[in-house]
Design a protein around this motif. Structure first.
Motif, mmCIF file in Angstrom:
data_model
loop_
_atom_site.group_PDB
_atom_site.id
_atom_site.type_symbol
_atom_site.label_atom_id
_atom_site.label_comp_id
_atom_site.label_asym_id
_atom_site.label_seq_id
_atom_site.Cartn_x
_atom_site.Cartn_y
_atom_site.Cartn_z
ATOM 1 N N ARG A 102 26.092 33.779 39.817
ATOM 2 C CA ARG A 102 26.841 32.436 38.914
ATOM 3 C C ARG A 102 27.849 32.139 38.102
ATOM 4 O O ARG A 102 29.057 31.060 38.546
ATOM 5 N N GLN A 123 17.913 29.102 36.707
ATOM 6 C CA GLN A 123 19.389 28.667 36.683
ATOM 7 C C GLN A 123 19.570 27.741 35.740
ATOM 8 O O GLN A 123 20.313 27.401 34.982
ATOM 9 N N GLY A 124 18.265 27.154 35.428
ATOM 10 C CA GLY A 124 18.606 26.323 34.376
ATOM 11 C C GLY A 124 17.715 26.542 32.551
ATOM 12 O O GLY A 124 17.875 25.078 31.983
ATOM 13 N N TYR A 161 20.527 32.783 27.595
ATOM 14 C CA TYR A 161 20.034 31.121 28.523
ATOM 15 C C TYR A 161 18.533 30.728 28.365
ATOM 16 O O TYR A 161 18.283 30.337 28.516
ATOM 17 N N LEU A 178 24.952 29.002 28.385
ATOM 18 C CA LEU A 178 24.530 28.391 29.837
ATOM 19 C C LEU A 178 24.575 27.061 28.767
ATOM 20 O O LEU A 178 25.114 26.395 30.427
ATOM 21 N N ASN A 182 26.617 25.680 32.887
ATOM 22 C CA ASN A 182 25.984 24.085 33.580
ATOM 23 C C ASN A 182 26.762 23.605 33.279
ATOM 24 O O ASN A 182 26.723 22.396 33.541
ATOM 25 N N ASP A 184 26.757 20.856 30.512
ATOM 26 C CA ASP A 184 26.093 20.388 29.507
ATOM 27 C C ASP A 184 27.057 19.981 28.413
ATOM 28 O O ASP A 184 27.264 19.646 27.793
ATOM 29 N N SER A 219 13.485 26.553 37.863
ATOM 30 C CA SER A 219 13.880 26.604 36.776
ATOM 31 C C SER A 219 14.906 27.054 37.724
ATOM 32 O O SER A 219 16.974 26.992 37.763
ATOM 33 N N PHE A 222 17.117 25.018 39.135
ATOM 34 C CA PHE A 222 17.546 24.061 38.208
ATOM 35 C C PHE A 222 17.085 23.081 38.173
ATOM 36 O O PHE A 222 18.054 22.333 36.782
ATOM 37 N N SER A 239 22.769 14.958 34.896
ATOM 38 C CA SER A 239 23.530 15.985 35.019
ATOM 39 C C SER A 239 23.837 15.684 36.618
ATOM 40 O O SER A 239 25.291 16.115 36.731
ATOM 41 N N LEU A 245 28.605 20.080 37.595
ATOM 42 C CA LEU A 245 28.953 21.108 38.199
ATOM 43 C C LEU A 245 29.427 21.232 39.463
ATOM 44 O O LEU A 245 29.734 22.135 40.074
#
Length: 285
Positions: A102, A123-124, A161, A178, A182, A184, A219, A222, A239, A245
């Motif tokens: 990703r 991913q999260g 991460y 991360l 993401n 953020d 996760s 996400f 988000s 994203l």
């Protein structure tokens, strides 16, 4: 002489004979490309003549090198593969390899990946003692932030991460990976990161409650913990609602698939024939 029917026939023959798009598979942490040979062989069995690439970079202990280094070096390899296949490729990433894959999409937003399948990837973020004990035997999730949220800790992929829900401020201060991929935290590449995601034809997120390593298992979709360790699903997150994203863009255009499969442990996802036959191969058009 009418050429249209003839040209249409030629197009049909070309599409039929051109086969399936090439597939690139990225391995997980502390493993190598040999662990993915079953998945690769299944794809070739079901889709004859499909080219399957399983890069061998960052196997074993080198998989603990920083995420950005792995993304940039492996990303160059995948872009070279893409260059030889202008029709587009499909990308699969397993475990940490799913997060690396990703990251490649975001770091190389002009990619030609059509479908990306994330197979039990954090991913999260990640927060679990069982995961740590795969390589840090004496570390627990409650104390890991002391290492990972430091300059030294950020020289490990896991630290990049690791997302301790009880130390969110330290996570945002020290984590150099991360929060940025993401979106953020904003950076000069924020809009390109989003573009790398929205350029996909399909994003498939696969995980399940029996995983036992990815924590929380959501996760892989996400989802993640709040500060009381309650899981906040992807679509309930601000988000996502603000589409930082591009995941909402994918969802609204029916390009996001979230798949939960029970009864599969973390080390079985890439070799479980039911998962491969039902949830991976159907997306490799």
């Amino acid at each position: 002489m009418r050429l249209f029917p003839l040209l249409s026939l030629i197009n049909i023959i070309y599409v039929h004979c051109s086969g399936y798009r090439p597939v690139v598979i990225v391995h997980g942490i502390m493993t190598g490309n040999l662990t993915l040979l079953h998945l690769a062989s299944k794809i070739k069995w079901e889709h004859p003549d499909t080219k399957v690439y399983v890069p061998e970079r960052f196997a074993g202990w080198s998989s603990l090198l920083p995420m950005w280094r792995q993304i940039l070096e492996l990303g160059e390899d995948i872009m070279n593969i893409s260059y030889n296949h202008p029709e587009g490729i499909n990308l699969i990433g397993y475990s940490q390899g799913g997060l690396i894959a990703r990251g490649i999409l975001e770091a190389f937003p002009d990619h030609n990946v059509k479908t990306f399948i994330s197979l039990s990837a954090p991913q999260g973020g990640q927060y679990g003692t069982q995961f740590l004990h795969l390589f840090f035997k004496n570390m627990t999730k409650n104390t890991a932030y002391r290492l990972f949220y430091s300059k030294l800790g950020q020289h490990t992929s896991v630290g990049n991460y690791w997302r301790d829900p009880h130390h969110e401020k330290l996570y945002l201060k020290y984590s150099n990976f991360l929060p940025f991929v993401n979106n953020d935290e904003t950076c000069p590449d924020t809009m390109y990161f989003k573009l790398g995601i929205t350029n996909l034809k399909k994003l498939v997120l696969i995980g399940g409650p029996s995983d036992g390593v990815i924590s929380p298992w959501q996760s892989s979709h996400f989802g993640y913990y709040d500060d009381d360790e309650n899981v906040l699903e992807l679509k309930d997150q601000i988000s996502f609602q603000n589409d930082v994203l591009g995941l909402k863009t994918l969802n609204d255009s029916n390009r996001l698939e979230i798949i939960s499969v029970d009864g599969v442990t973390h080390f079985d996802w890439h070799c479980n024939d039911s998962v491969i036959d039902n949830y991976i191969i159907p997306y490799l058009d």
